[in-house]
Design a protein around this motif. Structure first.
Motif, PDB file in Angstrom:
ATOM      1  N   PRO A  44       2.969  -9.470   2.703  1.00  0.00           N
ATOM      2  CA  PRO A  44       4.221  -9.912   2.064  1.00  0.00           C
ATOM      3  C   PRO A  44       5.152 -10.642   3.025  1.00  0.00           C
ATOM      4  CG  PRO A  44       3.710  -7.699   1.353  1.00  0.00           C
ATOM      5  CD  PRO A  44       2.722  -8.052   2.431  1.00  0.00           C
ATOM      6  N   ARG A  45       5.199 -10.224   4.276  1.00  0.00           N
ATOM      7  CA  ARG A  45       6.047 -10.920   5.249  1.00  0.00           C
ATOM      8  C   ARG A  45       5.539 -12.328   5.504  1.00  0.00           C
ATOM      9  NH1 ARG A  45       6.785  -5.759   9.125  1.00  0.00           N
ATOM     10  NH2 ARG A  45       8.440  -4.784   7.937  1.00  0.00           N
ATOM     11  N   ILE A  46       4.231 -12.490   5.596  1.00  0.00           N
ATOM     12  CA  ILE A  46       3.654 -13.816   5.785  1.00  0.00           C
ATOM     13  C   ILE A  46       3.971 -14.698   4.583  1.00  0.00           C
ATOM     14  CG2 ILE A  46       1.470 -15.092   5.960  1.00  0.00           C
ATOM     15  CD1 ILE A  46       0.393 -12.685   7.581  1.00  0.00           C
ATOM     16  N   VAL A  47       3.833 -14.153   3.383  1.00  0.00           N
ATOM     17  CA  VAL A  47       4.121 -14.912   2.165  1.00  0.00           C
ATOM     18  C   VAL A  47       5.594 -15.313   2.114  1.00  0.00           C
ATOM     19  CG1 VAL A  47       4.232 -14.748  -0.360  1.00  0.00           C
ATOM     20  CG2 VAL A  47       2.203 -13.959   0.854  1.00  0.00           C
ATOM     21  N   VAL A  98      -0.681  -2.999  15.052  1.00  0.00           N
ATOM     22  CA  VAL A  98      -0.378  -2.741  13.654  1.00  0.00           C
ATOM     23  C   VAL A  98      -0.428  -1.244  13.402  1.00  0.00           C
ATOM     24  CG1 VAL A  98      -1.110  -3.143  11.286  1.00  0.00           C
ATOM     25  CG2 VAL A  98      -1.342  -4.965  12.968  1.00  0.00           C
ATOM     26  N   VAL A  99       0.620  -0.724  12.814  1.00  0.00           N
ATOM     27  CA  VAL A  99       0.667   0.686  12.451  1.00  0.00           C
ATOM     28  C   VAL A  99      -0.044   0.834  11.100  1.00  0.00           C
ATOM     29  CG1 VAL A  99       2.172   2.641  11.949  1.00  0.00           C
ATOM     30  CG2 VAL A  99       2.832   0.970  13.684  1.00  0.00           C
ATOM     31  N   TYR A 100      -1.010   1.729  11.031  1.00  0.00           N
ATOM     32  CA  TYR A 100      -1.837   1.865   9.839  1.00  0.00           C
ATOM     33  C   TYR A 100      -1.019   2.147   8.585  1.00  0.00           C
ATOM     34  CZ  TYR A 100      -5.379   3.571   6.626  1.00  0.00           C
ATOM     35  OH  TYR A 100      -6.172   3.760   5.535  1.00  0.00           O
ATOM     36  N   HIS A 130       0.280  -2.574   4.972  1.00  0.00           N
ATOM     37  CA  HIS A 130       0.356  -3.266   3.692  1.00  0.00           C
ATOM     38  C   HIS A 130       1.570  -4.195   3.605  1.00  0.00           C
ATOM     39  CE1 HIS A 130       2.585   0.529   3.083  1.00  0.00           C
ATOM     40  NE2 HIS A 130       3.383  -0.207   2.334  1.00  0.00           N
ATOM     41  N   TRP A 131       2.481  -4.157   4.579  1.00  0.00           N
ATOM     42  CA  TRP A 131       3.649  -5.039   4.582  1.00  0.00           C
ATOM     43  C   TRP A 131       3.413  -6.308   5.400  1.00  0.00           C
ATOM     44  CZ3 TRP A 131       6.922  -4.823   0.972  1.00  0.00           C
ATOM     45  CH2 TRP A 131       7.202  -3.618   0.350  1.00  0.00           C
ATOM     46  N   THR A 187      -3.949   0.269   3.358  1.00  0.00           N
ATOM     47  CA  THR A 187      -2.946   1.151   2.761  1.00  0.00           C
ATOM     48  C   THR A 187      -2.170   0.383   1.705  1.00  0.00           C
ATOM     49  OG1 THR A 187      -1.293   0.600   4.411  1.00  0.00           O
ATOM     50  CG2 THR A 187      -2.650   2.538   4.839  1.00  0.00           C
ATOM     51  N   LEU A 188      -1.912   1.052   0.621  1.00  0.00           N
ATOM     52  CA  LEU A 188      -1.107   0.507  -0.461  1.00  0.00           C
ATOM     53  C   LEU A 188       0.160   1.343  -0.550  1.00  0.00           C
ATOM     54  CD1 LEU A 188      -4.010   0.066  -3.017  1.00  0.00           C
ATOM     55  CD2 LEU A 188      -2.836  -1.755  -1.801  1.00  0.00           C
ATOM     56  N   PRO A 189       1.209   0.822  -1.171  1.00  0.00           N
ATOM     57  CA  PRO A 189       2.438   1.611  -1.281  1.00  0.00           C
ATOM     58  C   PRO A 189       2.185   2.944  -1.982  1.00  0.00           C
ATOM     59  CG  PRO A 189       2.850  -0.661  -1.889  1.00  0.00           C
ATOM     60  CD  PRO A 189       1.375  -0.520  -1.724  1.00  0.00           C
TER      61      PRO A 189
END
Length: 145
Positions: free
Chosen positions: A14-17, A4-6, A10-11, A127-129
């Motif tokens: 959403p991909r799992i959802v 996982v790239v730090y 945060h993405w 991390t958040l957007p």
């Protein structure tokens, strides 16, 4: 092992959802189609009216437009400020524009966005957007996305 790239972690959620929602959509289509076939109709028969009589189209389309705007603004403006603005707009859409309602909406939008931003961005180090309103605080060792 999953790498996982730090800066983009945060993405992951959403991909799992999105995958879960796609699977649930397929399940709804399959069960609805099978029920139609069982009752003697066609699998792809027209379901009838989509909207109930007297539904609030302003809230429906307003919600969809605000949600799309929120997703677009996240990476442009940043998580905290975008969340403040859009939570306020959602509250105004659903609660109205009375003075008391506007004050409560403003207080809720600011406090909830700050709490979530600090909790996830600082406490959990997720991390958040980020965007143009991202505020780094190097002296305290954290960033307010």
């Amino acid at each position: 092992m999953i790498k996982v790239v730090y800066s983009t972690q945060h993405w992951i959620m959403p991909r799992i959802v999105m995958v879960v929602l796609a699977v649930l959509l397929a399940a709804i289509i399959a069960t609805e189609g099978m029920a139609r076939v069982k009752s003697g109709g066609s699998f792809l028969a027209k379901p009838g009216k989509f909207f109930r009589e007297g539904c609030d189209h302003v809230k429906l389309w307003g919600t969809l437009v605000l949600f799309a705007g929120y997703l677009w603004c996240l990476n442009v403006i940043g998580f905290t400020v975008t969340s403040m603005v859009f939570v306020f707009l959602f509250n105004v859409l659903y609660a109205g524009t009375e003075k008391k309602s506007l004050l409560l909406s403003a207080a809720l939008s600011v406090s909830s966005a700050l709490i979530i931003s600090v909790l996830f961005g600082v406490v959990f180090n997720i991390t958040l957007p980020s965007g143009i309103c991202t505020l780094p605080f190097p002296q305290f060792g954290f960033t307010l996305y």
